[in-house]
Design a protein around this motif. Structure first.
Motif, PDB file in Angstrom:
ATOM      1  N   ALA A   1     -35.596 -16.286  30.864  1.00 18.37           N
ATOM      2  CA  ALA A   1     -37.024 -16.381  30.526  1.00 18.37           C
ATOM      3  C   ALA A   1     -37.852 -16.480  31.805  1.00 18.37           C
ATOM      4  O   ALA A   1     -38.919 -15.862  31.920  1.00 18.37           O
ATOM      5  CB  ALA A   1     -37.278 -17.583  29.626  1.00 18.37           C
ATOM      6  N   GLU A   2     -37.343 -17.234  32.769  1.00 14.34           N
ATOM      7  CA  GLU A   2     -38.045 -17.366  34.044  1.00 14.34           C
ATOM      8  C   GLU A   2     -38.076 -16.031  34.780  1.00 14.34           C
ATOM      9  O   GLU A   2     -39.113 -15.625  35.314  1.00 14.34           O
ATOM     10  CB  GLU A   2     -37.358 -18.434  34.907  1.00 14.34           C
ATOM     11  N   LYS A   3     -36.939 -15.302  34.787  1.00 12.69           N
ATOM     12  CA  LYS A   3     -36.878 -13.997  35.462  1.00 12.69           C
ATOM     13  C   LYS A   3     -37.810 -12.975  34.802  1.00 12.69           C
ATOM     14  O   LYS A   3     -38.425 -12.159  35.485  1.00 12.69           O
ATOM     15  CB  LYS A   3     -35.450 -13.448  35.432  1.00 12.69           C
ATOM     16  N   ILE A   4     -37.875 -13.026  33.461  1.00 14.95           N
ATOM     17  CA  ILE A   4     -38.687 -12.057  32.718  1.00 14.95           C
ATOM     18  C   ILE A   4     -40.160 -12.467  32.740  1.00 14.95           C
ATOM     19  O   ILE A   4     -41.048 -11.630  32.650  1.00 14.95           O
ATOM     20  CB  ILE A   4     -38.156 -11.933  31.262  1.00 14.95           C
ATOM     21  N   GLY A   5     -40.401 -13.762  32.866  1.00  9.72           N
ATOM     22  CA  GLY A   5     -41.772 -14.256  32.890  1.00  9.72           C
ATOM     23  C   GLY A   5     -42.354 -14.461  31.504  1.00  9.72           C
ATOM     24  O   GLY A   5     -43.508 -14.136  31.253  1.00  9.72           O
ATOM     25  N   VAL A   6     -41.524 -14.987  30.596  1.00 14.66           N
ATOM     26  CA  VAL A   6     -41.976 -15.233  29.223  1.00 14.66           C
ATOM     27  C   VAL A   6     -41.665 -16.671  28.824  1.00 14.66           C
ATOM     28  O   VAL A   6     -40.830 -17.334  29.436  1.00 14.66           O
ATOM     29  CB  VAL A   6     -41.298 -14.263  28.209  1.00 14.66           C
ATOM     30  N   ASP A   7     -42.355 -17.122  27.785  1.00 19.93           N
ATOM     31  CA  ASP A   7     -42.022 -18.418  27.215  1.00 19.93           C
ATOM     32  C   ASP A   7     -41.341 -18.176  25.863  1.00 19.93           C
ATOM     33  O   ASP A   7     -41.238 -17.028  25.412  1.00 19.93           O
ATOM     34  CB  ASP A   7     -43.267 -19.297  27.069  1.00 19.93           C
ATOM     35  N   TYR A   8     -40.893 -19.230  25.261  1.00 20.90           N
ATOM     36  CA  TYR A   8     -40.192 -19.103  23.976  1.00 20.90           C
ATOM     37  C   TYR A   8     -40.322 -20.427  23.238  1.00 20.90           C
ATOM     38  O   TYR A   8     -40.703 -21.448  23.812  1.00 20.90           O
ATOM     39  CB  TYR A   8     -38.714 -18.733  24.179  1.00 20.90           C
ATOM     40  N   GLY A   9     -40.005 -20.393  21.972  1.00 20.99           N
ATOM     41  CA  GLY A   9     -40.080 -21.597  21.147  1.00 20.99           C
ATOM     42  C   GLY A   9     -38.715 -22.237  20.977  1.00 20.99           C
ATOM     43  O   GLY A   9     -37.988 -22.451  21.944  1.00 20.99           O
ATOM     44  N   ARG A  10     -38.377 -22.467  19.751  1.00 24.87           N
ATOM     45  CA  ARG A  10     -37.124 -23.136  19.396  1.00 24.87           C
ATOM     46  C   ARG A  10     -35.935 -22.176  19.543  1.00 24.87           C
ATOM     47  O   ARG A  10     -36.059 -20.984  19.307  1.00 24.87           O
ATOM     48  CB  ARG A  10     -37.273 -23.576  17.925  1.00 24.87           C
ATOM     49  N   ILE A  11     -34.791 -22.708  19.918  1.00 26.52           N
ATOM     50  CA  ILE A  11     -33.538 -21.939  19.974  1.00 26.52           C
ATOM     51  C   ILE A  11     -32.652 -22.446  18.840  1.00 26.52           C
ATOM     52  O   ILE A  11     -32.391 -23.644  18.744  1.00 26.52           O
ATOM     53  CB  ILE A  11     -32.807 -22.114  21.323  1.00 26.52           C
ATOM     54  N   THR A  12     -32.186 -21.520  18.008  1.00 22.60           N
ATOM     55  CA  THR A  12     -31.309 -21.869  16.891  1.00 22.60           C
ATOM     56  C   THR A  12     -30.023 -21.081  17.013  1.00 22.60           C
ATOM     57  O   THR A  12     -30.044 -19.898  17.358  1.00 22.60           O
ATOM     58  CB  THR A  12     -31.988 -21.534  15.539  1.00 22.60           C
ATOM     59  N   ILE A  13     -28.922 -21.750  16.732  1.00 23.80           N
ATOM     60  CA  ILE A  13     -27.617 -21.090  16.729  1.00 23.80           C
ATOM     61  C   ILE A  13     -27.149 -21.029  15.274  1.00 23.80           C
ATOM     62  O   ILE A  13     -27.135 -22.046  14.583  1.00 23.80           O
ATOM     63  CB  ILE A  13     -26.580 -21.861  17.579  1.00 23.80           C
ATOM     64  N   ARG A  14     -26.760 -19.843  14.844  1.00 22.53           N
ATOM     65  CA  ARG A  14     -26.281 -19.654  13.474  1.00 22.53           C
ATOM     66  C   ARG A  14     -25.008 -18.821  13.499  1.00 22.53           C
ATOM     67  O   ARG A  14     -24.692 -18.183  14.497  1.00 22.53           O
ATOM     68  CB  ARG A  14     -27.325 -18.908  12.638  1.00 22.53           C
ATOM     69  N   CYS A  15     -24.333 -18.798  12.378  1.00 21.18           N
ATOM     70  CA  CYS A  15     -23.205 -17.880  12.196  1.00 21.18           C
ATOM     71  C   CYS A  15     -23.716 -16.782  11.271  1.00 21.18           C
ATOM     72  O   CYS A  15     -23.937 -17.023  10.082  1.00 21.18           O
ATOM     73  CB  CYS A  15     -22.007 -18.612  11.592  1.00 21.18           C
ATOM     74  N   GLN A  16     -23.958 -15.612  11.822  1.00 21.63           N
ATOM     75  CA  GLN A  16     -24.594 -14.531  11.066  1.00 21.63           C
ATOM     76  C   GLN A  16     -23.663 -13.346  10.884  1.00 21.63           C
ATOM     77  O   GLN A  16     -22.837 -13.059  11.743  1.00 21.63           O
ATOM     78  CB  GLN A  16     -25.874 -14.095  11.786  1.00 21.63           C
ATOM     79  N   LYS A  17     -23.865 -12.653   9.763  1.00 20.92           N
ATOM     80  CA  LYS A  17     -23.014 -11.514   9.440  1.00 20.92           C
ATOM     81  C   LYS A  17     -23.567 -10.183   9.927  1.00 20.92           C
ATOM     82  O   LYS A  17     -22.844  -9.198   9.950  1.00 20.92           O
ATOM     83  CB  LYS A  17     -22.830 -11.434   7.923  1.00 20.92           C
ATOM     84  N   THR A  18     -24.846 -10.148  10.290  1.00 22.74           N
ATOM     85  CA  THR A  18     -25.444  -8.853  10.635  1.00 22.74           C
ATOM     86  C   THR A  18     -26.171  -8.815  11.965  1.00 22.74           C
ATOM     87  O   THR A  18     -26.478  -7.736  12.448  1.00 22.74           O
ATOM     88  CB  THR A  18     -26.439  -8.404   9.540  1.00 22.74           C
TER      89      THR A  18
ATOM     90  N   LEU B   1     -36.159 -18.265  18.909  1.00 23.45           N
ATOM     91  CA  LEU B   1     -34.991 -17.419  19.162  1.00 23.45           C
ATOM     92  C   LEU B   1     -33.807 -17.895  18.334  1.00 23.45           C
ATOM     93  O   LEU B   1     -33.528 -19.088  18.272  1.00 23.45           O
ATOM     94  CB  LEU B   1     -34.630 -17.476  20.649  1.00 23.45           C
ATOM     95  N   ASN B   2     -33.122 -16.948  17.719  1.00 22.49           N
ATOM     96  CA  ASN B   2     -31.902 -17.229  16.965  1.00 22.49           C
ATOM     97  C   ASN B   2     -30.761 -16.454  17.603  1.00 22.49           C
ATOM     98  O   ASN B   2     -30.937 -15.283  17.957  1.00 22.49           O
ATOM     99  CB  ASN B   2     -32.051 -16.773  15.506  1.00 22.49           C
TER     100      ASN B   2
END
Length: 187
Positions: free
Chosen positions: A94-111, A122-123
């Motif tokens: 994010a620092e390299k790209i120069g953007v901010d972000y909100g919450r980070i979520t980790i899930r087990c996703q099928k797709t 971000l998920n």
């Protein structure tokens, strides 16, 4: 061919062949059924080729030995590992790209390997922990670049390439190996 047609406020038309072989068309409200039919007619060779390729893959998969399924304990361990690894990668890129972000979520996703909401949340899929580090980095960069471009336009891919010039290798790796990883959680 009986396509499923889904109209929405989108600007472009999208064609998708689902796992069961049926065709899904997402189109703007303004597009007429005749225009959609014309679009499908123009894409008929592409549809035939991709349906055949999909059927061939399914037959090949049916002949492969069964995959070792991940237990709930395995999935929890991968999620815990991802919570240790992914946020650091997000902060770094994010620092390299120069953007901010909100919450980070980790899930087990099928797709999905990752996603970015309009609010910047971000998920990430915990199964990323079963991929090479370069692939993990690519998915993080991909999602963070959506903070600049919420699409997959040439401008978006240009943003990804600024940070990761060899991103195509990771994209190809996911295309070739990702389904096998996801099969470990899908029955």
């Amino acid at each position: 061919m009986n396509p499923e047609i889904i109209k929405s406020n989108r600007r472009t038309i999208e064609l998708k062949i689902c796992r069961d072989g049926h065709i899904q068309v997402r189109a703007p409200y303004s597009m007429t059924n005749a225009e959609i039919a014309d679009f499908l007619k123009k894409k008929s060779d592409w549809i035939t080729k991709h349906r055949a390729r999909m059927k061939e893959r399914q037959q090949k998969k049916a002949q492969e030995p069964p995959v070792q399924r991940l237990s709930q304990q395995d999935i929890r361990a991968l999620a815990d590992q991802a919570m240790q690894v992914i946020p650091d990668k997000v902060r770094f890129y994010a620092e390299k790209i120069g953007v901010d972000y909100g919450r980070i979520t980790i899930r087990c996703q099928k797709t999905r390997w990752g996603s970015c909401s309009g609010k910047g949340n971000l998920n990430f899929n915990c199964l990323l922990m079963l991929t090479p580090e370069a692939v993990q980095n690519y998915v993080v960069v991909h999602e963070l670049c959506h903070r600049k471009e919420m699409n997959h336009s040439p401008r978006f891919w240009s943003e990804v390439a600024k940070i990761m010039s060899d991103y195509e290798n990771s994209k190809i790796w996911l295309k070739e190996n990702g389904e096998d990883i996801i099969r470990r959680i899908v029955g």
